[in-house]
Design an enzyme around this catalytic site. Structure first.
Site, PDB file in Angstrom:
ATOM      1  N   CYS A 469     110.024  37.882  69.292  1.00  0.00           N
ATOM      2  CA  CYS A 469     109.666  36.462  69.243  1.00  0.00           C
ATOM      3  C   CYS A 469     108.365  36.243  68.472  1.00  0.00           C
ATOM      4  CB  CYS A 469     109.475  35.905  70.646  1.00  0.00           C
ATOM      5  SG  CYS A 469     110.871  36.102  71.744  1.00  0.00           S
ATOM      6  N   HIS A 525     103.775  26.936  58.076  1.00  0.00           N
ATOM      7  CA  HIS A 525     103.309  25.547  58.073  1.00  0.00           C
ATOM      8  C   HIS A 525     104.469  24.547  58.108  1.00  0.00           C
ATOM      9  CE1 HIS A 525     100.241  22.714  58.181  1.00  0.00           C
ATOM     10  NE2 HIS A 525      99.738  22.778  56.963  1.00  0.00           N
ATOM     11  N   ASP A 529     101.450  22.979  62.645  1.00  0.00           N
ATOM     12  CA  ASP A 529     100.340  22.311  61.969  1.00  0.00           C
ATOM     13  C   ASP A 529      99.038  23.078  62.195  1.00  0.00           C
ATOM     14  OD1 ASP A 529     102.014  20.278  61.124  1.00  0.00           O
ATOM     15  OD2 ASP A 529     101.696  19.076  62.936  1.00  0.00           O
TER      16      ASP A 529
END
Length: 552
Positions: A469, A525, A529
């Site tokens: 993950c 991105h 953010d």
């Protein structure tokens, strides 16, 4: 006149409740004789069930995931032809007198005839063994390139051996389907050792009299339909020289591939509908997937879907020897595989790196105290970082997600598997510690030690390196301050950890020496953010500075 034909599961021998893993047709499809309808998977191999009739599929009575048995009804076909297994009547009352052969006056055959070879195809179980290795004994097996269910051709490389002098690939002495493998990466083997069992097809030829008209007709059919199976070397050559594309311009409606090949395609994120198969009947092999991926990566950036509006310039070949003495060193296998993967990840994800640092003075004090009383394990700073990352992922779940293939959804994960980059002699490998949220410091320390040893010994399996993950890349034992780690796709973030150092930290009245750990968080991105990135490193820093927060 058109009629409806029922198609049943053929005799599966002793196999019962066999898994149906793929349906290759849909209602309305026009099928030819021998076209695959469904794919079944047993414990030993996979097999396609072909249609014995030409016609239109009018009903499908099974679905993927069903358990099926011999004699089960699977498909109904509207057919205008008889089954290839049915022998049409050959009676003809108006048959002409036989034409005598000048070389065979006693012939009683009723039409111009020639003795030809009739082929009978049978499946034979064969063993593949290690060839004679001369004086070499207990040779290292460093790679196994086949899986159960793979369809291989003659001269396909199946394993790689490494002696003190060189490494060598052992080719398959014949083609067929791999049903059992008796070796594994890392073991010592000798000449004559059993590698695998393969079902190969053999052709038995019998001379039988055949009407000349039938011979001419058959020759026309063979001339039109024959398609020789290319060798692996030819496939590789075409891939390297780019003489023929490995990418289909239009998605195929039917895909022929074994379960192991389908599993590899899922790992690479490859849609098999666009891969050109090189084996019999267009069946796709692992080599076809590799060739497909290589061709896609070698395309200009604008053609790979990366999204740039320009083409990357080609790398020009430079003769460096004109400037001085040089030598060429071949990349390791890990570098050859991971290089294109990292390059693709870097181009496909807009990387942003958030730098931060945390005070681990108290953590280090606690770690040393515990190591003094621990007997069968050793706590490293990385153990605490892994546990702190798991806590931070729970607080900021967006970092524990992946972007869907179409880029329209986030797949939020409710499990916590943490990958740890391990520096090995052959390159960087990333084993994964599963279910970190269910394990304590001791469990993580022991598992981390075992996986690191397997990585350095070259014994990691695909299962050891899948399902991650989030990844941690620690350079603390080497040095440095900050760096920009590349995201391990399809994850959306990776944490870089550098070497801690003593720094004077002002506490409001005085400067005190504190142990400071540098952190480098790279994130995608498209998903995260900048504010989210700063919040994540702040949370992580707080947890590492005060381990009591792990229980809150």
């Amino acid at each position: 006149m058109a009629n409806i034909k029922d198609i049943f599961i053929p005799d599966l021998g002793a196999d019962k409740d066999v898994d149906l893993i793929d349906i290759m047709v849909k209602v309305g499809d026009i099928v030819e004789v021998e076209d695959g309808l469904i794919t079944l998977e047993t414990e030993k191999a996979s097999m396609d069930v072909p249609t014995p009739y030409k016609g239109k599929v009018v009903e499908i009575l099974v679905k993927v995931g069903d358990k099926v048995n011999s004699g089960d009804l699977i498909v109904k076909v509207e057919s205008t032809e008889e089954s290839i297994n049915e022998v049409p009547s050959s009676s003809n009352e108006n048959e002409k007198e036989p034409i005598a052969s000048p070389k065979d006056d006693e012939s009683k055959i009723t039409s111009p005839t020639q003795f030809v070879k009739e082929q009978t195809i049978k499946s034979v179980l064969e063993e593949v063994r290690v060839p004679d290795l001369g004086a070499d004994k207990d040779v290292d097996l460093i790679d196994v390139m086949i899986h159960v269910g793979d369809i291989i051709v003659k001269d396909y490389s199946i394993i790689t051996l490494e002696t003190e002098k060189a490494s060598m690939d052992v080719p398959a002495p014949f083609g067929g389907e791999v049903i059992e493998i008796f070796v594994e990466k890392g073991q010592k083997i000798n000449g004559g050792d059993l590698i695998a069992k393969v079902i190969k097809t053999v052709v038995i030829e019998d001379k039988v009299p055949t009407p000349l008209a039938k011979i001419v007709e058959d020759e026309k059919i063979v001339e039109k339909a024959s398609c020789p199976i290319p060798t692996i070397q030819e496939v590789a050559a075409r891939s390297i020289e780019q003489e023929e594309s490995n990418v289909l311009s239009k998605k195929a409606t039917k895909v022929y591939a074994s379960p192991s090949v389908r599993r590899v395609s899922r790992e690479f994120g490859v849609d098999l509908g666009f891969v050109k198969g090189s084996a019999k009947k267009g069946r796709i092999t692992v080599e076809d997937i590799k060739a497909y991926v290589k061709e896609q990566l070698n395309k200009p950036a604008s053609a790979t879907g990366v999204g740039f509006g320009f083409n990357l310039p080609e790398i020009k070949e430079i003769d460096f020897s004109q400037f001085g003495k040089v030598k060429r060193v071949e990349l390791s296998r890990v570098q050859k595989v991971s290089g294109p993967f990292l390059h693709k990840n870097y181009l496909a994800s807009p990387h942003v790196t958030q730098f931060d640092e945390c005070d681990i003075t108290e953590l280090e004090k606690f770690r040393k105290e515990q190591n003094e009383i621990a007997k069968d394990f050793k706590l490293s700073p990385l153990v605490f970082i892994i546990k702190a990352v798991e806590k931070a992922l729970k607080i900021h779940p967006k970092f524990n997600s992946s972007l869907s293939a179409d880029g329209q959804e986030l797949i939020m994960k409710e499990y916590f598997n943490i990958g740890v980059a391990v520096d090995t002699p052959n390159g960087l490998l990333v084993p994964v510690i599963k279910d970190v949220d269910k394990k304590g410091f001791k469990d993580i320390a022991i598992e981390l030690s075992e996986l690191s040893k397997k990585a350095r010994d070259g014994k990691l399996t695909n299962a050891d390196m899948s399902g991650g993950c989030f990844t941690i890349s620690s350079l603390g034992g080497i040095g440095g301050t900050y760096f920009t780690p590349i995201i391990n796709s399809p994850e959306v973030a990776i944490l870089g950890v550098s070497k801690s150092s003593i720094k004077p930290i002002y506490d409001g009245s005085d400067f005190k020496p504190r142990l400071i750990l540098p952190l480098s968080l790279s994130y995608d991105h498209k998903v995260i953010d900048g504010a989210d990135g700063a919040r994540f490193t702040t949370t992580l820093s707080q947890i590492l500075s005060d381990l009591r927060l792990l229980s809150m």
